[in-house]
Each structure stands twice: as structure tokens, then as C-alpha cells.
Write a protein that holds these residues in place. Structure first.
Motif, PDB file in Angstrom:
ATOM      1  N   ALA A   1       0.827  -1.210   0.000  1.00 51.78           N
ATOM      2  CA  ALA A   1       0.000   0.000   0.000  1.00 51.78           C
ATOM      3  C   ALA A   1       0.857   1.254   0.000  1.00 51.78           C
ATOM      4  O   ALA A   1       0.610   2.201  -0.757  1.00 51.78           O
ATOM      5  N   GLU A   2       1.886   1.251   0.862  1.00 53.62           N
ATOM      6  CA  GLU A   2       2.751   2.434   0.906  1.00 53.62           C
ATOM      7  C   GLU A   2       3.526   2.583  -0.393  1.00 53.62           C
ATOM      8  O   GLU A   2       3.707   3.696  -0.906  1.00 53.62           O
TER       9      GLU A   2
ATOM     10  N   ASN B   1       2.638   1.622  -3.415  1.00 51.73           N
ATOM     11  CA  ASN B   1       1.761   2.131  -4.464  1.00 51.73           C
ATOM     12  C   ASN B   1       1.500   3.622  -4.301  1.00 51.73           C
ATOM     13  O   ASN B   1       1.530   4.392  -5.266  1.00 51.73           O
ATOM     14  N   THR B   2       1.209   4.031  -3.059  1.00 48.09           N
ATOM     15  CA  THR B   2       0.944   5.458  -2.821  1.00 48.09           C
ATOM     16  C   THR B   2       2.163   6.298  -3.140  1.00 48.09           C
ATOM     17  O   THR B   2       2.076   7.347  -3.791  1.00 48.09           O
ATOM     18  N   ARG B   3       3.308   5.831  -2.674  1.00 50.26           N
ATOM     19  CA  ARG B   3       4.538   6.573  -2.937  1.00 50.26           C
ATOM     20  C   ARG B   3       4.851   6.606  -4.429  1.00 50.26           C
ATOM     21  O   ARG B   3       5.317   7.617  -4.956  1.00 50.26           O
TER      22      ARG B   3
ATOM     23  N   TRP C   1       2.653   6.504  -6.978  1.00 50.33           N
ATOM     24  CA  TRP C   1       1.755   7.445  -7.652  1.00 50.33           C
ATOM     25  C   TRP C   1       2.155   8.887  -7.368  1.00 50.33           C
ATOM     26  O   TRP C   1       2.149   9.734  -8.275  1.00 50.33           O
ATOM     27  N   LEU C   2       2.499   9.175  -6.109  1.00 52.49           N
ATOM     28  CA  LEU C   2       2.926  10.533  -5.786  1.00 52.49           C
ATOM     29  C   LEU C   2       4.208  10.902  -6.532  1.00 52.49           C
ATOM     30  O   LEU C   2       4.353  12.019  -7.050  1.00 52.49           O
TER      31      LEU C   2
ATOM     32  N   SER D   1       2.509   0.068 -10.320  1.00 53.28           N
ATOM     33  CA  SER D   1       1.726  -0.450  -9.201  1.00 53.28           C
ATOM     34  C   SER D   1       1.276  -1.882  -9.439  1.00 53.28           C
ATOM     35  O   SER D   1       1.104  -2.651  -8.488  1.00 53.28           O
TER      36      SER D   1
ATOM     37  N   GLN E   1       1.381   3.379   6.972  1.00 52.73           N
ATOM     38  CA  GLN E   1       0.654   4.231   6.048  1.00 52.73           C
ATOM     39  C   GLN E   1       0.293   5.567   6.677  1.00 52.73           C
ATOM     40  O   GLN E   1       0.282   6.606   6.013  1.00 52.73           O
TER      41      GLN E   1
ATOM     42  N   LEU F   1       2.831   8.299   6.208  1.00 53.89           N
ATOM     43  CA  LEU F   1       3.134   8.787   4.870  1.00 53.89           C
ATOM     44  C   LEU F   1       2.598  10.192   4.660  1.00 53.89           C
ATOM     45  O   LEU F   1       3.250  11.038   4.051  1.00 53.89           O
ATOM     46  N   VAL F   2       1.395  10.469   5.179  1.00 50.62           N
ATOM     47  CA  VAL F   2       0.825  11.803   5.041  1.00 50.62           C
ATOM     48  C   VAL F   2       1.681  12.830   5.763  1.00 50.62           C
ATOM     49  O   VAL F   2       1.966  13.917   5.254  1.00 50.62           O
TER      50      VAL F   2
ATOM     51  N   SER G   1       4.919  13.293   3.793  1.00 52.60           N
ATOM     52  CA  SER G   1       4.676  14.016   2.544  1.00 52.60           C
ATOM     53  C   SER G   1       4.427  15.492   2.805  1.00 52.60           C
ATOM     54  O   SER G   1       4.902  16.362   2.069  1.00 52.60           O
TER      55      SER G   1
END
Length: 751
Positions: A7-8, A10-12, A14-15, A60, A199, A202-203, A206
């Protein structure tokens, strides 16, 4: 990989892809002053965003570092071919070989447009395809370096490729280009190098990265004006005009044919306005008499050079100078200039520091404050001190009504003065140059026809190429080297024509000054920058004096004067054709050729905006094919079937990457104790809950397989679940500790 890891990641991913797209679009803004406004920024940015989304989706799904780059390159190529390879009036759905050839031909037209156009170049379909292709290539490199190779710091290299044209040509980019590119780059550095963790963190990480990056960019933008305004930055006197981005500009009095064109300055040298004089109680010209007269006074000449040694032009010495008043006509033997052909010119100097005023090559009056004198032999206004920023002067210019027929009838004259304008240096290849000059003019008999033959020979793109880099010398004769290499800029073109004119018996000299500049609007104002410094030949005709010719290619200087334009063999209103208005320029060491906004007689490609429907359909088909391939890829890469020993080996290998190791002789139950002790030492806590249960169940399963006579069957999915739960618990404990522990000494035990 655990669910949290995935999950992390994928998020990282995309960002990071979004930041790569933002950085690329920000760098595209740097091209804004090089290309005329049009659709190209929006089209390029949309292409970059869509391509970034495709790359992020592939990453991803696959988790591979390089497969997304390959898929992205294929998608970009297909999109370009479908979008720009459609036949005229038709549509293109698949990237066929014919579509590839049409796209390649269109890109070739864009390259030719760049070579033949001047800043800002036209914004048409051929320019758009180059921008879109370049942006896609930059994005692919940026993504591959930041996410594929794990080297985000190197992202600056491909991003700088979009800044190079603006830097080399001396057209500063917008501040927004700096802001968005710098912001995205710093955020990408922070995001891709931040430590992993839950997760929820991460916010927070970021947000911290975004705030730090934005603060750094804003601080740089706020500090830049203050640093640039610090005393002393612009006080260096430059040896030649056009070098460097700041400082006073000076025209060089020596032109060396062996020097390449140096860095060019976009500083404003001077501004001037041209207007028609108002009627004075019926004594002056009527508005109808001057309305047809174009508001163009041609180039502004500062001085001339007449002494040539085969390599370098220099001044032969200052001649006698005489005082003058603002009402005296200079540069003409006519006592009664034609009022119907007069224009009023107001000049304001900016960064020029010269002891000679840039004045029109046409007859003129000059009104200027200070101590200035007139040199009639060279037609120069000479001062005792250099000009200063803000200095102004005015001219009344008589635009000559000169035609080819008049010059043909006049023939070459004999200029007065002590300088020998027919002097030819005895160089190594003088005989070869003489033979070439006679070959060029052929059967021409008049001085004008010979001059025209020379001008047309040098302006022909089939014979010569405008190039700012002078090839290395192959002989002791610079003119002969230019004739052999057929590459050079205005110094080489003007020098060679001047020398050949002298060989043919026509008095000639080299003039140094500025092209007319760029017209800013309809108010008759022109702006001249350091890029528009120029050198051109002047030939002497009986009864008309020194007459300008233009051998430098049209793509740099615009149309030649009306009297030397083969397309205008009739009397025209003044010396300049309409294509001479508003020509931009390029700098030279001691005088560079200018660059018009658009080359004269240039074939303009009509911009055709095709439908996006075929492109969208094709891209959809490509993405569907890519999705099918990815599904097959994921099925082939599904988790391997595990037994107890293989699962234990997998867990041991992954824990070793987290600095938790044990010896080969340790029993499974001892390994559980070792893991707990190591975590207690590193984090102050032990595994609990599902993580501890997963570790103990794996250890018990291994013991059963090794030692128990009757074994409890365990499925592969159960073993994968226990590995994931154990690693998730370890990662949570490690990421929550106050500081990162140092890796234990020595290599980890086991494979």
C-alpha cells in the motif's frame, strides 16, 4: 511484501510519478519565450500527465523498476505516431509503417523550422510534435532515474534539457518555470529518499517534504532579486558586444574571422521610436505624401572598418572630425533633402557604452547633448566620452529612394579620404580567392551586377550555412578557410564579400552596428538588444556614396535592402522591404548577425489540428493490450508454492534485511527467542498479537516437518500469511523507534 508495504509503495509510486510529471511540465514553461503562443503547451502537458499515469499504473501492477519505462516508451511512440502520422484529411488508428514515416517527415520539418526560424519560432504542427516528443522523452528519463534506478538527484540532468535552448539562446525563462520545476524536484528528492513506515506516517512525511520544498523555492525566488541588485554585479566592462548576461555592452573595433560567435546577451542596448513629422503650417509635407513611407530606418551603424590583414579587420586610424549642430544634415551632399521622405527618430540608450553613436545609414540630422563631433570620411558621430544609460538623442532621417537601375547607371565611385578602400592583403590564397570571385560574377560588367552576384552567392543556402561556430583553421588565410568550410556568421560573410568586391575593383568596407530591432507595437517603437549586433559590407557608388548590401543568409537578417533584392527590381519607398521590420537579432563577438522573427521567403507550414478521437481509440487499444500483458505477467509472478522449510528460509532472508539474524545451529524455537531479543534491544518492545502468532506458528510448522512423525498439513497461503504478519509487526516496531539502529557488524547469517 506485506500488505502495508504494498500500500505504501503504491501510494509513494503514484505521488512520485505525479511529481515527475509536474517537474516536466514546469520545465516546459522554459520554452515559452522561444515558441510563439499556441496549443503546444497544453498538448505537451496533457501528453505528459497521461504518460505519467500509464507509467504509475504499470508500476503499481508489476512492482518492476524497468517494465514501466518500457511500456511507457511504447505507449508514447504509439501515441505520437497515431496523433501526428495521420494522412492529410484522414484519420489514423494504428501505428502503421506509413504513419511512422509521416511522423518522421513532420519531425524533420520541425527541425528545418528550428534551423530556419528566429525567436520566437512559429507554433505549428511540426514544432508541436518535437515539443511533445521531447517532453515524453524527458518524463521517461526522469521517471526511470527517480523510481527505476533509485537516483532522484540525477533527475536534474534530463530536466535541464528543456532549459538548454533558452540558456544557449539567451532568452530567460519565466519565473514560473523555476518555481514549478524546483518545487517538484525538491519534493521528489524528499519523497523518494524518505524512510518507510506505516501508512499513517506517509501523510505526515509528505506534508513535511512539501512544506520544506515550497519554502526552499520561495526563499530562492525572494532572495534572487536582492542578490542580483547587490552593487557590482553589472559593473564589468565587456570586451565585445553580446558576451554575458549583464554589464555594459561595447562594440569591438576588431573583427577576427577565426573567432566563433560567443555567448549572446539579451540586454536592451537601446530603444527608439520612428514617427512621421507633422505638417508645419503648410510648409512641410502633407500627410498623404508621407503616409506611404514605411516606419523603418534600417540598421543603425556605429562605425566602419577598412583595414584588413587577411584575418582581422581593424581601424586604420581616426580621421579629422568637425563640430556640427542639430540642424546640419550629415551623410549627404544634397543641400535640400526631400521633406516627403523624412522621418523623426527619438533614441534612448540603455546598456550601450560607446564613443560613437549608432545612427542611420541614411542621411540624417543628429541632436545630442554633450561634446560630439562628426567624421565625414567615415560618416560617424564621435564623442569624447562613452555613452551612459538613459542618454537620449534625436535624428531626422531622409529615407532614400534608391533603386537597382540607379546603381547600375552610377557604377563604382572613388571615395575621398586617405583610406584605401581597394586594399587587398597578399595572403596565401589570394590568387584562389580572385579566381573564385571572377567565377562568381561571371559575365557581369557593372559594379552593381557584380555586387548582386556576390550577395546572391553568399545568401544561397545551397552554398553556405549560417553557423555560430567557426571551424578550425586549415590555412593561414581566414577568407579561404571560410570559402572551403562554407560555414560562418555575419563577420565571415561580410568580410568575404568586402574582400571580393575590392578584388573586382569596387571600393568596399565593413560596417558594424545593429539591425533595426524588434517593433513592440503600433506606436513606432523598436527595441534593440545585444543579440542584434551585426556586421555588413558597404560598397561605394558614384553619386550615392556608401551603399549597404547583405550577404548574410536571410534566415538571420531578413530581406535585403530593396535596391539589392532580386525580387524588387523597381523603385521602392526606401531601402527596406516590409520583411525588414521587427527583425530580432543574435549577438556576435564584435558584431553578430540578427535573427528575424520569421525568415523571409520561408515556406510556412499550415497548422492542422486533427481530431483526438483516433488518438484516444488507439491509446485505449494500446492500454488494453498492456493491461492484458500485465495480467499475464502478474499470473506468472504469483506467489510461489511454499512448504515449511521454504517459508522459513524466506522469512529468515527478509528478516536479515532488517538486521535480524541467527546462526544456522539455532533451533526454530531459539530463533523465535532471538527475534524477540533483537527487537527488544533495537526498539525496547517485542512482537505481540498476530505478528508473534505468525512467527511461532512458522517455527512450530518447521519443527513438525523436521522432527514430528505425524505432520499437520499447512497450505501455502497459510505460510504466506504468517510471513506477512511477522514482517508487518517487525516493520511497525522498527519504524516507531526513536532512532534507526546501526546494522550489526559482520554479514548476516544464512543466505
Amino acid at each position: 511484501m506485506t500488505t502495508a508495504d504494498r500500500a505504501e509503495g503504491n501510494t509513494r509510486g503514484w505521488l512520485s510519478s505525479a511529481l515527475c510529471a509536474l517537474a516536466t511540465c514546469g520545465a516546459l514553461v522554459a520554452l515559452g519565450r522561444l515558441i510563439q503562443p499556441g496549443r503546444w503547451p497544453a498538448v505537451a502537458c496533457v501528453a505528459v500527465i497521461l504518460l505519467a499515469a500509464v507509467i504509475a499504473a504499470v508500476r503499481s501492477l508489476t512492482g518492476s523498476p524497468w517494465v514501466p519505462t518500457v511500456v511507457g516508451a511504447v505507449v508514447a511512440f504509439a501515441g505520437l505516431v497515431v496523433r501526428y502520422g495521420a494522412p492529410p484529411g484522414g484519420t489514423q488508428v494504428l501505428p502503421t509503417p506509413d504513419a511512422v514515416r509521416r511522423t518522421w517527415a513532420l519531425a524533420g520539418e520541425g527541425v528545418a523550422l528550428i534551423q530556419g526560424s528566429l525567436v520566437p519560432m512559429p507554433s505549428n504542427r511540426s514544432a508541436e510534435v518535437l515539443v511533445v516528443a521531447g517532453a515524453a522523452a524527458v518524463l521517461l528519463l526522469v521517471d526511470a532515474l527517480a523510481l527505476g534506478a533509485g537516483a532522484p538527484a540525477l533527475v536534474a540532468l534530463p530536466l535541464s534539457a528543456l532549459w538548454v535552448p533558452a540558456v544557449v539562446l539567451g532568452y530567460p525563462a519565466s519565473g514560473w518555470a523555476v518555481f514549478w520545476t524546483g518545487l517538484a524536484y525538491l519534493m521528489l528528492l524528499a519523497l523518494t529518499t524518505a524512510p518507510g513506515g506505516p501508512q499513517a506516517d506517509l501523510v505526515r512525511r509528505s506534508s513535511t517534504a512539501f512544506a520544506a520544498a515550497a519554502g526552499a523555492v520561495v526563499l530562492a525566488l525572494l532572495a534572487a532579486p536582492a542578490v542580483a541588485a547587490f552593487p557590482g554585479w553589472s559593473s564589468v566592462r565587456l570586451p565585445t558586444l553580446g558576451d554575458g548576461p549583464s554589464g555594459p555592452l561595447v562594440l569591438s573595433s576588431n573583427l577576427d574571422l577565426r573567432d566563433s560567435l560567443g555567448s549572446r546577451s539579451s540586454q536592451v542596448v537601446l530603444r527608439y521610436t520612428v514617427s512621421r513629422p507633422a505638417p508645419q503650417d503648410g510648409s512641410g509635407p502633407s500627410p498623404a505624401a508621407t503616409s506611404a513611407l514605411p516606419l523603418s530606418i534600417g540598421p543603425l551603424r556605429a562605425f566602419t572598418l577598412s583595414s584588413f590583414d587577411g584575418r582581422q579587420w581593424s581601424r586604420a586610424g581616426d580621421g579629422p572630425v568637425f563640430p556640427f549642430d542639430g540642424g546640419s544634415w550629415l551623410g549627404t551632399d544634397s543641400a535640400t533633402p526631400d521633406p516627403a521622405r523624412e522621418l523623426d527618430v527619438q533614441v534612448r540608450l540603455e546598456s550601450l557604452r560607446e564613443t560613437r553613436l549608432p545612427i542611420s545609414t541614411f542621411p540624417r540630422t543628429v541632436a545630442v547633448d554633450g561634446t560630439w563631433r562628426y567624421d565625414p570620411q567615415r560618416d560617424e558621430v564621435v564623442g569624447t566620452q562613452a555613452t551612459a544609460a538613459g542618454q537620449t538623442y534625436s535624428m531626422q532621417v531622409e529615407v532614400q529612394d534608391l533603386s537597382a537601375d540607379q546603381l547600375i547607371a552610377a557604377g563604382a565611385g572613388a571615395p575621398s579620404g586617405s583610406e584605401n578602400y581597394l586594399q587587398v592583403p597578399a595572403t596565401q590564397h589570394l590568387a584562389d580567392i580572385t579566381a573564385r570571385a571572377n567565377q562568381i560574377v561571371g559575365n557581369a560588367t557593372t559594379a552593381y551586377d557584380k555586387a548582386m552576384a556576390l550577395q546572391q552567392y553568399f545568401r544561397s543556402g545551397a552554398n553556405f550555412t549560417y553557423d555560430t561556430k567557426v571551424p578550425p583553421a586549415t590555412s593561414q588565410d581566414a577568407v579561404w578557410d571560410f570559402l572551403q568550410s562554407r560555414r560562418g556568421y555575419c563577420v565571415q560573410f561580410s568580410s568575404t564579400m568586402t574582400l571580393m568586391a575590392r578584388i573586382l575593383g569596387i571600393p568596399a568596407r565593413v560596417a558594424v552596428g545593429f539591425l533595426p530591432g524588434t517593433q513592440t507595437g503600433n506606436d513606432g517603437e523598436y527595441v534593440v538588444t545585444g543579440k542584434q549586433a551585426h556586421a555588413w559590407p558597404e560598397l561605394y557608388f558614384a553619386g550615392y556614396g556608401w551603399v549597404r548590401f547583405e550577404p548574410t543568409p536571410a534566415v538571420q537578417t531578413g530581406a535585403p535592402p530593396a535596391w539589392s533584392d532580386p525580387y524588387v527590381r523597381s523603385t521602392g519607398p526606401g531601402a527596406q522591404g516590409p520583411n525588414d521590420l521587427g527583425r530580432a537579432g543574435q549577438a556576435a563577438t564584435g558584431g553578430a548577425t540578427g535573427a528575424p522573427t520569421q525568415a523571409p521567403h520561408q515556406t510556412v507550414t499550415t497548422t492542422v489540428h486533427g481530431s483526438w478521437v483516433p488518438t484516444a481509440v488507439t491509446m485505449g487499444l494500446v492500454l488494453l493490450a498492456a493491461a492484458a500483458a500485465l495480467l499475464v505477467w502478474r499470473r506468472l509472478r504469483r506467489p510461489p508454492e511454499l512448504n515449511a522449510e521454504r517459508a522459513w528460509h524466506t522469512l529468515r532472508r527478509r528478516l536479515a534485511k532488517r538486521h535480524i539474524t541467527w546462526a544456522d545451529s539455532t533451533t526454530p524455537r531459539g530463533c523465535v527467542r532471538t527475534v524477540q531479543d533483537t527487537l527488544l534491544e533495537l526498539t525496547g518492545r517485542e512482537l505481540q498479537g498476530a505478528a508473534f502468532e505468525g512467527l511461532t506458528e512458522l517455527a512450530r510448522t518447521v519443527e513438525d516437518e523436521r522432527y514430528a512423525p505425524a505432520q499437520s498439513p499447512r497450505t501455502s497461503s497459510q505460510l504466506h500469511h504468517w510471513i506477512g504478519e511477522t514482517l508487518r509487526g517487525v516493520d511497525e516496531l522498527v519504524s516507531d523507534r526513536p532512532g534507526r539502529a546501526a546494522a550489526p557488524s559482520g554479514p548476516p547469517a544464512g543466505p
